[in-house]
Scaffold this active site. Structure first.
Site, PDB file in Angstrom:
ATOM      1  N   GLY A  14      23.298 -73.068 -23.932  1.00 20.10           N
ATOM      2  CA  GLY A  14      22.159 -73.988 -24.128  1.00 20.10           C
ATOM      3  C   GLY A  14      22.405 -74.125 -25.878  1.00 20.10           C
ATOM      4  O   GLY A  14      21.489 -74.140 -26.535  1.00 20.10           O
ATOM      5  N   ARG A  17      21.009 -77.325 -28.896  1.00 23.22           N
ATOM      6  CA  ARG A  17      19.837 -77.708 -29.727  1.00 23.22           C
ATOM      7  C   ARG A  17      19.220 -76.038 -29.956  1.00 23.22           C
ATOM      8  O   ARG A  17      19.497 -75.263 -29.152  1.00 23.22           O
ATOM      9  CB  ARG A  17      18.836 -78.592 -29.059  1.00 23.22           C
ATOM     10  CG  ARG A  17      18.497 -78.170 -27.438  1.00 23.22           C
ATOM     11  CD  ARG A  17      17.342 -79.242 -26.946  1.00 23.22           C
ATOM     12  NE  ARG A  17      17.695 -80.563 -27.178  1.00 23.22           N
ATOM     13  CZ  ARG A  17      18.332 -81.108 -26.176  1.00 23.22           C
ATOM     14  NH1 ARG A  17      18.825 -80.401 -25.088  1.00 23.22           N
ATOM     15  NH2 ARG A  17      18.567 -82.553 -26.331  1.00 23.22           N
ATOM     16  N   VAL A  61      23.962 -73.672 -16.160  1.00 20.61           N
ATOM     17  CA  VAL A  61      24.141 -72.055 -15.871  1.00 20.61           C
ATOM     18  C   VAL A  61      23.919 -71.675 -14.703  1.00 20.61           C
ATOM     19  O   VAL A  61      23.994 -70.519 -14.112  1.00 20.61           O
ATOM     20  CB  VAL A  61      23.339 -71.509 -17.123  1.00 20.61           C
ATOM     21  CG1 VAL A  61      23.887 -71.746 -18.457  1.00 20.61           C
ATOM     22  CG2 VAL A  61      21.811 -71.721 -16.899  1.00 20.61           C
ATOM     23  N   ASN A  86      21.544 -67.878 -23.522  1.00 20.36           N
ATOM     24  CA  ASN A  86      20.575 -68.372 -24.251  1.00 20.36           C
ATOM     25  C   ASN A  86      19.811 -69.596 -23.565  1.00 20.36           C
ATOM     26  O   ASN A  86      18.556 -69.624 -23.610  1.00 20.36           O
ATOM     27  CB  ASN A  86      20.909 -68.930 -25.606  1.00 20.36           C
ATOM     28  CG  ASN A  86      19.828 -69.952 -26.274  1.00 20.36           C
ATOM     29  OD1 ASN A  86      18.722 -69.461 -26.803  1.00 20.36           O
ATOM     30  ND2 ASN A  86      20.144 -71.219 -26.344  1.00 20.36           N
ATOM     31  N   SER A 138      12.002 -63.135 -24.071  1.00 24.93           N
ATOM     32  CA  SER A 138      10.984 -63.614 -24.951  1.00 24.93           C
ATOM     33  C   SER A 138      10.061 -62.394 -24.882  1.00 24.93           C
ATOM     34  O   SER A 138      10.007 -61.685 -24.021  1.00 24.93           O
ATOM     35  CB  SER A 138      10.498 -64.921 -24.083  1.00 24.93           C
ATOM     36  OG  SER A 138       9.064 -65.147 -24.620  1.00 24.93           O
ATOM     37  N   TYR A 151       7.862 -68.916 -15.997  1.00 29.63           N
ATOM     38  CA  TYR A 151       8.771 -68.712 -17.074  1.00 29.63           C
ATOM     39  C   TYR A 151       8.591 -67.077 -17.632  1.00 29.63           C
ATOM     40  O   TYR A 151       9.458 -66.297 -17.901  1.00 29.63           O
ATOM     41  CB  TYR A 151       8.282 -69.440 -18.528  1.00 29.63           C
ATOM     42  CG  TYR A 151       8.786 -69.245 -19.643  1.00 29.63           C
ATOM     43  CD1 TYR A 151       9.994 -69.810 -19.877  1.00 29.63           C
ATOM     44  CD2 TYR A 151       8.253 -68.286 -20.589  1.00 29.63           C
ATOM     45  CE1 TYR A 151      10.566 -69.662 -21.238  1.00 29.63           C
ATOM     46  CE2 TYR A 151       8.932 -67.855 -21.831  1.00 29.63           C
ATOM     47  CZ  TYR A 151      10.012 -68.804 -21.988  1.00 29.63           C
ATOM     48  OH  TYR A 151      10.700 -68.494 -23.352  1.00 29.63           O
ATOM     49  N   ALA A 153       7.927 -64.632 -15.298  1.00 33.39           N
ATOM     50  CA  ALA A 153       8.576 -63.817 -14.310  1.00 33.39           C
ATOM     51  C   ALA A 153       9.891 -63.834 -14.696  1.00 33.39           C
ATOM     52  O   ALA A 153      10.787 -62.862 -14.510  1.00 33.39           O
ATOM     53  CB  ALA A 153       8.061 -64.477 -13.142  1.00 33.39           C
ATOM     54  N   LYS A 155      11.614 -64.149 -17.608  1.00 36.12           N
ATOM     55  CA  LYS A 155      11.922 -63.413 -18.817  1.00 36.12           C
ATOM     56  C   LYS A 155      11.637 -62.031 -18.575  1.00 36.12           C
ATOM     57  O   LYS A 155      12.279 -61.086 -18.906  1.00 36.12           O
ATOM     58  CB  LYS A 155      11.003 -63.968 -19.871  1.00 36.12           C
ATOM     59  CG  LYS A 155      11.308 -65.255 -20.275  1.00 36.12           C
ATOM     60  CD  LYS A 155      12.825 -65.507 -20.702  1.00 36.12           C
ATOM     61  CE  LYS A 155      13.073 -66.821 -21.090  1.00 36.12           C
ATOM     62  NZ  LYS A 155      14.606 -67.125 -21.601  1.00 36.12           N
TER      63      LYS A 155
END
Length: 271
Positions: A14, A17, A61, A86, A138, A151, A153, A155
């Site tokens: 990733g 950016r 990925v 990432n 996160s 999201y 779950a 992380k």
């Protein structure tokens, strides 16, 4: 055990950016040979062209074959010393209204990508008794976020996976750091009402990623004073925690519908 960045072969997923780009730039400044992986090859190439000795590789990925090809390209530069997992996306909105295939894709990228990366690179690192992996999770990996359920779950899964594998490889000379930022000023949070939420710039997260190559701490929260948040949420009765989140409008703040959030969601739908 620390790793030396000058001359190190460093892989960043990733990296086209946001946090990935900032990390790639800082690693290059420290003398690392950086291999930038991104599903958006144009973005990865744009970054690589501005860095000495950097290389861009198209990377999905979630696809083990694509990840292995990415690592094979990196190995042409030498043994892999650092992998920064990432790459990630965030789908926002009510769970029952989100597309099921899109939710599975989110898990495949956010969690599956970390599984793929660690499983493919760890054997060679363990054989050398040398190497470092950074998994970008996160603060959503410590506390639940209404409006970004999958999201959250994904992380939590990254944090748990990292902790479990760390236990398996303890004393091997290979280290794994989980970086857990709060809100970061990237496209992912653009359009959200994150007033009052601790914020960081991508460059600040990159600083923590690079610092972990020296100290190898298991988990790093950003900002650091947020470390006990997960413990506090677990200690609270769920009804009370949910009441607090409703009172502060957590779901509406994380999952607003505006031009910026629609633009991001449209882009990730192509990921």
């Amino acid at each position: 055990m620390s790793i030396t960045l000058n001359g190190a072969v460093a892989c960043v997923t990733g990296g086209g950016r946001g946090i990935g780009e900032a990390t790639a730039r800082l690693l290059a400044e420290r003398g690392a040979i950086v291999i930038i992986g991104d599903i958006d090859l144009d973005a990865a190439q744009a970054v690589a062209k501005t860095l000495s000795g950097a290389k861009a590789v198209k990377l999905d990925v979630a696809d083990p074959e694509s990840f292995e090809n990415f690592l094979t390209e990196a190995r042409k530069m030498g043994p892999i010393d650092l992998l920064v997992n990432n790459a990630g996306i965030m789908r926002t909105g009510e769970f029952v209204k989100l597309d099921l295939a899109a939710l599975h894709r989110e898990m495949a990228i956010n969690t599956g990508g970390v599984i793929n990366g660690m499983r493919l690179v760890l054997p060679e690192m363990l054989a050398r008794s040398y190497g470092h992996i950074v998994n970008v999770s996160s603060m959503a990996g410590k506390m639940t976020c209404s409006g970004a359920s999958v999201y959250t779950a994904s992380k939590f899964a990254v944090a748990g996976l990292s902790r479990s594998v760390r236990a398996e490889i303890a004393g091997s000379g290979v280290t794994i750091t989980t970086v857990m930022p709060s809100a970061v000023e990237t496209e992912l949070t653009a359009g959200m009402n994150i007033r009052g939420i601790p914020k960081a710039k991508p460059s600040e997260i990159a600083d923590e990623v690079v610092a972990s190559c020296r100290h190898g701490h298991p988990e790093v929260t950003m900002p650091k004073w947020l470390f006990p948040v997960g413990t506090i949420e677990q200690a609270l009765p769920e009804k009370l925690g949910n009441w607090i989140k409703r009172a502060v409008g957590a779901q509406e703040r994380i999952a607003p519908d505006n031009e910026q959030t629609r633009k991001y969601q449209e882009r990730v739908s192509r990921s």
